[in-house]
Design a protein around this motif. Sequence first.
Motif, PDB file in Angstrom:
ATOM      1  N   GLY A  46       0.701  -1.285   0.009  1.00 59.51           N
ATOM      2  CA  GLY A  46       0.161   0.148   0.131  1.00 59.51           C
ATOM      3  C   GLY A  46       0.806   1.364   0.174  1.00 59.51           C
ATOM      4  O   GLY A  46       0.189   2.299   0.100  1.00 59.51           O
ATOM      5  N   VAL A  47       2.210   1.065  -0.266  1.00 53.98           N
ATOM      6  CA  VAL A  47       3.050   2.332   0.088  1.00 53.98           C
ATOM      7  C   VAL A  47       3.720   2.671  -1.562  1.00 53.98           C
ATOM      8  O   VAL A  47       4.230   1.584  -1.897  1.00 53.98           O
ATOM      9  CB  VAL A  47       4.150   2.053   1.128  1.00 53.98           C
ATOM     10  CG1 VAL A  47       4.863   3.410   1.133  1.00 53.98           C
ATOM     11  CG2 VAL A  47       3.522   2.107   2.527  1.00 53.98           C
ATOM     12  N   ALA A  48       3.646   3.722  -1.944  1.00 55.77           N
ATOM     13  CA  ALA A  48       4.455   4.010  -3.235  1.00 55.77           C
ATOM     14  C   ALA A  48       5.718   3.596  -3.087  1.00 55.77           C
ATOM     15  O   ALA A  48       6.594   4.061  -2.180  1.00 55.77           O
ATOM     16  CB  ALA A  48       3.977   5.450  -3.640  1.00 55.77           C
ATOM     17  N   VAL A  49       6.461   3.063  -4.131  1.00 50.62           N
ATOM     18  CA  VAL A  49       7.887   2.358  -3.862  1.00 50.62           C
ATOM     19  C   VAL A  49       8.301   2.623  -5.433  1.00 50.62           C
ATOM     20  O   VAL A  49       7.654   2.958  -6.262  1.00 50.62           O
ATOM     21  CB  VAL A  49       8.089   0.941  -3.652  1.00 50.62           C
ATOM     22  CG1 VAL A  49       7.802   0.901  -1.958  1.00 50.62           C
ATOM     23  CG2 VAL A  49       7.312   0.109  -4.425  1.00 50.62           C
ATOM     24  N   GLN A  50       9.844   2.775  -5.534  1.00 51.17           N
ATOM     25  CA  GLN A  50      10.309   2.534  -6.713  1.00 51.17           C
ATOM     26  C   GLN A  50      10.111   1.418  -7.458  1.00 51.17           C
ATOM     27  O   GLN A  50       9.894   0.096  -6.977  1.00 51.17           O
ATOM     28  CB  GLN A  50      11.888   2.769  -6.504  1.00 51.17           C
ATOM     29  CG  GLN A  50      12.237   4.085  -6.082  1.00 51.17           C
ATOM     30  CD  GLN A  50      12.186   5.394  -6.966  1.00 51.17           C
ATOM     31  OE1 GLN A  50      12.238   5.172  -8.145  1.00 51.17           O
ATOM     32  NE2 GLN A  50      11.506   6.337  -6.526  1.00 51.17           N
ATOM     33  N   PRO A  51      10.015   1.497  -8.804  1.00 44.08           N
ATOM     34  CA  PRO A  51       9.976   0.346  -9.744  1.00 44.08           C
ATOM     35  C   PRO A  51      10.850  -1.098  -9.163  1.00 44.08           C
ATOM     36  O   PRO A  51      11.992  -0.454  -8.591  1.00 44.08           O
ATOM     37  CB  PRO A  51      10.191   0.474 -10.898  1.00 44.08           C
ATOM     38  CG  PRO A  51      10.208   2.054 -11.141  1.00 44.08           C
ATOM     39  CD  PRO A  51      10.375   2.428  -9.688  1.00 44.08           C
ATOM     40  N   PRO A  52      10.766  -2.094  -9.228  1.00 47.12           N
ATOM     41  CA  PRO A  52      11.526  -3.376  -8.743  1.00 47.12           C
ATOM     42  C   PRO A  52      12.921  -3.467  -9.371  1.00 47.12           C
ATOM     43  O   PRO A  52      13.819  -3.803  -8.861  1.00 47.12           O
ATOM     44  CB  PRO A  52      10.728  -4.556  -9.066  1.00 47.12           C
ATOM     45  CG  PRO A  52       9.694  -4.221  -9.774  1.00 47.12           C
ATOM     46  CD  PRO A  52       9.499  -3.005  -9.778  1.00 47.12           C
ATOM     47  N   TRP A  53      13.007  -2.596 -10.536  1.00 47.65           N
ATOM     48  CA  TRP A  53      14.240  -2.832 -11.350  1.00 47.65           C
ATOM     49  C   TRP A  53      15.168  -1.785 -10.734  1.00 47.65           C
ATOM     50  O   TRP A  53      16.244  -1.295 -11.201  1.00 47.65           O
ATOM     51  CB  TRP A  53      14.290  -2.684 -12.779  1.00 47.65           C
ATOM     52  CG  TRP A  53      13.370  -1.461 -13.168  1.00 47.65           C
ATOM     53  CD1 TRP A  53      13.971  -0.339 -13.334  1.00 47.65           C
ATOM     54  CD2 TRP A  53      12.111  -1.641 -13.413  1.00 47.65           C
ATOM     55  NE1 TRP A  53      12.847   0.641 -13.940  1.00 47.65           N
ATOM     56  CE2 TRP A  53      11.504  -0.258 -14.153  1.00 47.65           C
ATOM     57  CE3 TRP A  53      11.020  -2.457 -13.610  1.00 47.65           C
ATOM     58  CZ2 TRP A  53      10.230   0.179 -14.387  1.00 47.65           C
ATOM     59  CZ3 TRP A  53       9.571  -2.159 -13.830  1.00 47.65           C
ATOM     60  CH2 TRP A  53       9.362  -0.771 -14.278  1.00 47.65           C
ATOM     61  N   SER A  54      14.749  -0.904 -10.041  1.00 51.43           N
ATOM     62  CA  SER A  54      15.358   0.289  -9.364  1.00 51.43           C
ATOM     63  C   SER A  54      15.863   0.354  -8.102  1.00 51.43           C
ATOM     64  O   SER A  54      15.093   0.829  -7.089  1.00 51.43           O
ATOM     65  CB  SER A  54      14.566   1.626  -9.399  1.00 51.43           C
ATOM     66  OG  SER A  54      15.204   2.644  -9.066  1.00 51.43           O
ATOM     67  N   GLY A  55      17.032  -0.242  -7.662  1.00 44.92           N
ATOM     68  CA  GLY A  55      17.681  -0.225  -6.378  1.00 44.92           C
ATOM     69  C   GLY A  55      17.148  -1.361  -5.156  1.00 44.92           C
ATOM     70  O   GLY A  55      16.908  -0.783  -4.288  1.00 44.92           O
ATOM     71  N   THR A  56      16.745  -2.340  -5.784  1.00 42.37           N
ATOM     72  CA  THR A  56      16.453  -3.422  -4.883  1.00 42.37           C
ATOM     73  C   THR A  56      17.325  -3.920  -3.980  1.00 42.37           C
ATOM     74  O   THR A  56      18.677  -4.039  -4.603  1.00 42.37           O
ATOM     75  CB  THR A  56      15.719  -4.636  -5.691  1.00 42.37           C
ATOM     76  OG1 THR A  56      14.766  -4.171  -6.441  1.00 42.37           O
ATOM     77  CG2 THR A  56      15.065  -5.640  -4.838  1.00 42.37           C
ATOM     78  N   CYS A  57      17.064  -4.157  -2.852  1.00 39.58           N
ATOM     79  CA  CYS A  57      17.887  -4.676  -1.765  1.00 39.58           C
ATOM     80  C   CYS A  57      17.756  -5.927  -1.198  1.00 39.58           C
ATOM     81  O   CYS A  57      16.734  -6.305  -1.179  1.00 39.58           O
ATOM     82  CB  CYS A  57      18.231  -3.455  -0.683  1.00 39.58           C
ATOM     83  SG  CYS A  57      19.127  -3.951   0.746  1.00 39.58           S
ATOM     84  N   CYS A  58      18.831  -6.545  -1.047  1.00 37.53           N
ATOM     85  CA  CYS A  58      18.566  -8.191  -0.723  1.00 37.53           C
ATOM     86  C   CYS A  58      17.986  -8.145   0.929  1.00 37.53           C
ATOM     87  O   CYS A  58      18.976  -7.310   1.799  1.00 37.53           O
ATOM     88  CB  CYS A  58      19.772  -8.840  -0.722  1.00 37.53           C
ATOM     89  SG  CYS A  58      19.595 -10.646   0.087  1.00 37.53           S
ATOM     90  N   PRO A  59      17.046  -8.596   1.297  1.00 35.86           N
ATOM     91  CA  PRO A  59      16.601  -8.538   2.614  1.00 35.86           C
ATOM     92  C   PRO A  59      17.394  -9.622   3.209  1.00 35.86           C
ATOM     93  O   PRO A  59      17.397  -9.663   4.608  1.00 35.86           O
ATOM     94  CB  PRO A  59      15.063  -9.005   2.551  1.00 35.86           C
ATOM     95  CG  PRO A  59      15.171  -9.955   1.327  1.00 35.86           C
ATOM     96  CD  PRO A  59      16.020  -9.259   0.072  1.00 35.86           C
TER      97      PRO A  59
END
Length: 140
Positions: A46-59
């Motif tokens: 429900g929160v606006a985020v960057q697209p998944p190809w933009s700066g994803t971080c490994c949890p």
Amino acid sequence: MTDGFETREAWPFECLRCLYVWEEDFVVRHLTDVHGNDVEIWLSSGVAVQPPWSGTCCPHCGAYRVTSFPSGYLARHPELVPDPAPEPAPVFAPAAGRPGRVSAARTNLPGRLLVALGVPLAMFVGYELYANTVAVAHHH
């Protein structure tokens, strides 16, 4: 913005550092602005985020060296089915009167990177200041 539609997308990822595989669910709002331009708004929980190809971080390890697979890839490759989300390490309150310690495993990558770059830089600047002070003192 004018009316649009929403789609749900599951994006599979793999960390290129620790090889952890996981999947994230997104809602994508497809809208058209008043000028006729198509706009996508990506939402996660429900929160606006960057697209998944933009700066994803490994949890799992915190690295930013992450690759994504096409949607549905994990369904076609069951041998890569993601593990359950990693449980966060427990955080213990420090004993009364003693400062707390953070274990090295809990230190995030940017903090370690800042220390790795900051300490040598501080030493270099300190040496240069000392060398210039000594050089000025010898000329007077």
